[in-house]
Design an enzyme around this catalytic site. Sequence first.
Site, mmCIF file in Angstrom:
data_model
loop_
_atom_site.group_PDB
_atom_site.id
_atom_site.type_symbol
_atom_site.label_atom_id
_atom_site.label_comp_id
_atom_site.label_asym_id
_atom_site.label_seq_id
_atom_site.Cartn_x
_atom_site.Cartn_y
_atom_site.Cartn_z
ATOM 1 N N ALA A 183 1.796 8.337 -2.838
ATOM 2 C CA ALA A 183 0.943 7.947 -3.967
ATOM 3 C C ALA A 183 -0.456 7.580 -3.472
ATOM 4 O O ALA A 183 -1.453 7.817 -4.159
ATOM 5 C CB ALA A 183 1.569 6.773 -4.707
ATOM 6 N N GLU B 24 6.236 0.740 -22.318
ATOM 7 C CA GLU B 24 6.369 2.088 -21.769
ATOM 8 C C GLU B 24 7.187 2.933 -22.731
ATOM 9 O O GLU B 24 8.231 2.499 -23.209
ATOM 10 C CB GLU B 24 7.071 2.053 -20.404
ATOM 11 C CG GLU B 24 7.230 3.456 -19.815
ATOM 12 C CD GLU B 24 8.121 3.497 -18.583
ATOM 13 O OE1 GLU B 24 7.634 3.142 -17.497
ATOM 14 O OE2 GLU B 24 9.295 3.884 -18.713
ATOM 15 N N ASP C 55 7.711 -1.634 3.158
ATOM 16 C CA ASP C 55 7.274 -1.196 1.833
ATOM 17 C C ASP C 55 5.988 -1.938 1.438
ATOM 18 O O ASP C 55 5.067 -1.347 0.862
ATOM 19 C CB ASP C 55 8.397 -1.489 0.827
ATOM 20 C CG ASP C 55 8.374 -0.536 -0.355
ATOM 21 O OD1 ASP C 55 7.789 0.561 -0.236
ATOM 22 O OD2 ASP C 55 8.945 -0.891 -1.400
ATOM 23 N N HIS D 205 11.412 -0.297 -2.440
ATOM 24 C CA HIS D 205 11.620 1.088 -2.882
ATOM 25 C C HIS D 205 12.866 1.630 -2.191
ATOM 26 O O HIS D 205 13.130 1.315 -1.032
ATOM 27 C CB HIS D 205 10.383 1.934 -2.532
ATOM 28 C CG HIS D 205 10.502 3.353 -3.001
ATOM 29 N ND1 HIS D 205 10.797 4.382 -2.144
ATOM 30 C CD2 HIS D 205 10.398 3.903 -4.237
ATOM 31 C CE1 HIS D 205 10.851 5.522 -2.841
ATOM 32 N NE2 HIS D 205 10.606 5.254 -4.107
ATOM 33 N N TYR E 108 5.569 10.452 -17.161
ATOM 34 C CA TYR E 108 5.299 11.840 -16.800
ATOM 35 C C TYR E 108 6.608 12.421 -16.290
ATOM 36 O O TYR E 108 7.163 11.941 -15.292
ATOM 37 C CB TYR E 108 4.248 11.816 -15.684
ATOM 38 C CG TYR E 108 3.618 13.131 -15.344
ATOM 39 C CD1 TYR E 108 2.755 13.763 -16.232
ATOM 40 C CD2 TYR E 108 3.848 13.730 -14.104
ATOM 41 C CE1 TYR E 108 2.150 14.956 -15.905
ATOM 42 C CE2 TYR E 108 3.230 14.919 -13.762
ATOM 43 C CZ TYR E 108 2.377 15.532 -14.669
ATOM 44 O OH TYR E 108 1.768 16.709 -14.325
ATOM 45 N N ALA F 180 12.572 2.937 1.353
ATOM 46 C CA ALA F 180 11.962 2.098 2.397
ATOM 47 C C ALA F 180 13.051 1.411 3.229
ATOM 48 O O ALA F 180 14.053 0.953 2.679
ATOM 49 C CB ALA F 180 11.044 1.063 1.762
ATOM 50 N N TYR G 167 7.587 -2.511 -5.919
ATOM 51 C CA TYR G 167 9.048 -2.648 -5.973
ATOM 52 C C TYR G 167 9.479 -4.006 -5.424
ATOM 53 O O TYR G 167 9.641 -4.165 -4.214
ATOM 54 C CB TYR G 167 9.694 -1.501 -5.166
ATOM 55 C CG TYR G 167 9.255 -0.143 -5.681
ATOM 56 C CD1 TYR G 167 10.033 0.539 -6.601
ATOM 57 C CD2 TYR G 167 8.029 0.417 -5.289
ATOM 58 C CE1 TYR G 167 9.617 1.761 -7.118
ATOM 59 C CE2 TYR G 167 7.600 1.635 -5.804
ATOM 60 C CZ TYR G 167 8.400 2.296 -6.714
ATOM 61 O OH TYR G 167 7.974 3.499 -7.235
ATOM 62 N N LYS H 173 -2.062 1.118 -0.416
ATOM 63 C CA LYS H 173 -2.444 1.609 -1.755
ATOM 64 C C LYS H 173 -3.502 0.678 -2.353
ATOM 65 O O LYS H 173 -4.515 1.130 -2.876
ATOM 66 C CB LYS H 173 -1.218 1.635 -2.696
ATOM 67 C CG LYS H 173 -0.183 2.672 -2.360
ATOM 68 C CD LYS H 173 0.700 3.073 -3.553
ATOM 69 C CE LYS H 173 1.800 2.115 -3.889
ATOM 70 N NZ LYS H 173 2.826 2.715 -4.780
#
Length: 292
Positions: free
Chosen positions: A119, A15, A152, A143, A47, A146, A139, A159
């Site tokens: 998301a 990354e 979570d 998260h 981003y 959460a 996570y 998702k």
Amino acid sequence: MKNFFDVTKPTLSFEIFPPKREGELESVWTTVGALSCLDPDLISVTYGAGGSSRRNTADIAERIMTDYGIPTLAHLTCIGASKSEMTDILDNLASRGIENILALRGDMTEEGTKDFTYASDLIKFIKQNYDFKVFAACYPEKHIEAKTLEKDIEHLKEKCDLGVDMLVTQLFFDNDNFLRFRDKIARAGITCPIDVGIMPLSSAGQLERMCKMCGAQIPAKISKIAEAYGHNAMVIKEAGIMYATEQISELLSEGVTGIHLYTMNKPDIAEAICRNIRSILSSLKVRKSENK
Ligand code: FAD
């Protein structure tokens, strides 16, 4: 250019982040140049919270592909965006030939959400309208917003059920927490392959700051390292490289199929870790698509 999903060993990805200030873009190419020599399977580009660094995500991701022949993953957050704004951004990414998107909500702001609350709304939107491979965040230590890890994981399952192709974890320093999480999500019926996010410790201040921000736990082992060596920049860096190397070696022995290094745009640290793990990585055979 190789296909990230067809690599037949555990993948290694990096990354990087676009520079925050205008006029610093050149520095990222020094980073990418050095990282490209390590033959990564993918480079992801974060981003930012706004402004030029956001515009630079697409430019950098595209150039990594065209100039270096390395697959890229463009991070994208949807908080505060309208559907029409998101359409413009996604059309732009598609027109540049970018194939992979890390679909994120982004950190909550005072303005709150607009057309995308979570998301999952972005993932659904992308899957309905585009051909991108969609990556999503997970996570292992929950998260930060959460209430429980179980809740979570329920949302993570939502998702994944929308067709997520790959999960990437938040950083963690305690492998046991990740391994327990992996068991739990498997029991919840999540079959998506997972890349583990590893952040090499490079200063005591960074450890506190990052973990506070993302809610990652600081095990005694790593806080002792930060305490003992934090006074010496070179020594803490060396100790961080050793810790990350051990962490990765153990994770690979536990069958992890992808290592995602948070490089913090410091290629020398990535380089040292790669040197340590290269032979382990190439000795293992795995195909991500078969892992699904
Ligand atoms: P979500 O999956 O939407 O989850 C956010 C919270 O909402 C969680 O607590 C979840 O349990 C809960 N939730 C989800 N669905 C529901 C529902 N239906 N009902 C109730 N609660 C729900 N941020 C950036 O700004 N730029 C980046 O480039 C960036 N890159 C990242 C890369 C990785 C690998 C990771 C792990 C994080 C990254 N982040 C980045 C940070 C990320 O934006 C934050 O962690 C953000 O707070 C959550 O994003 P998410 O996509 O995980 O959100």
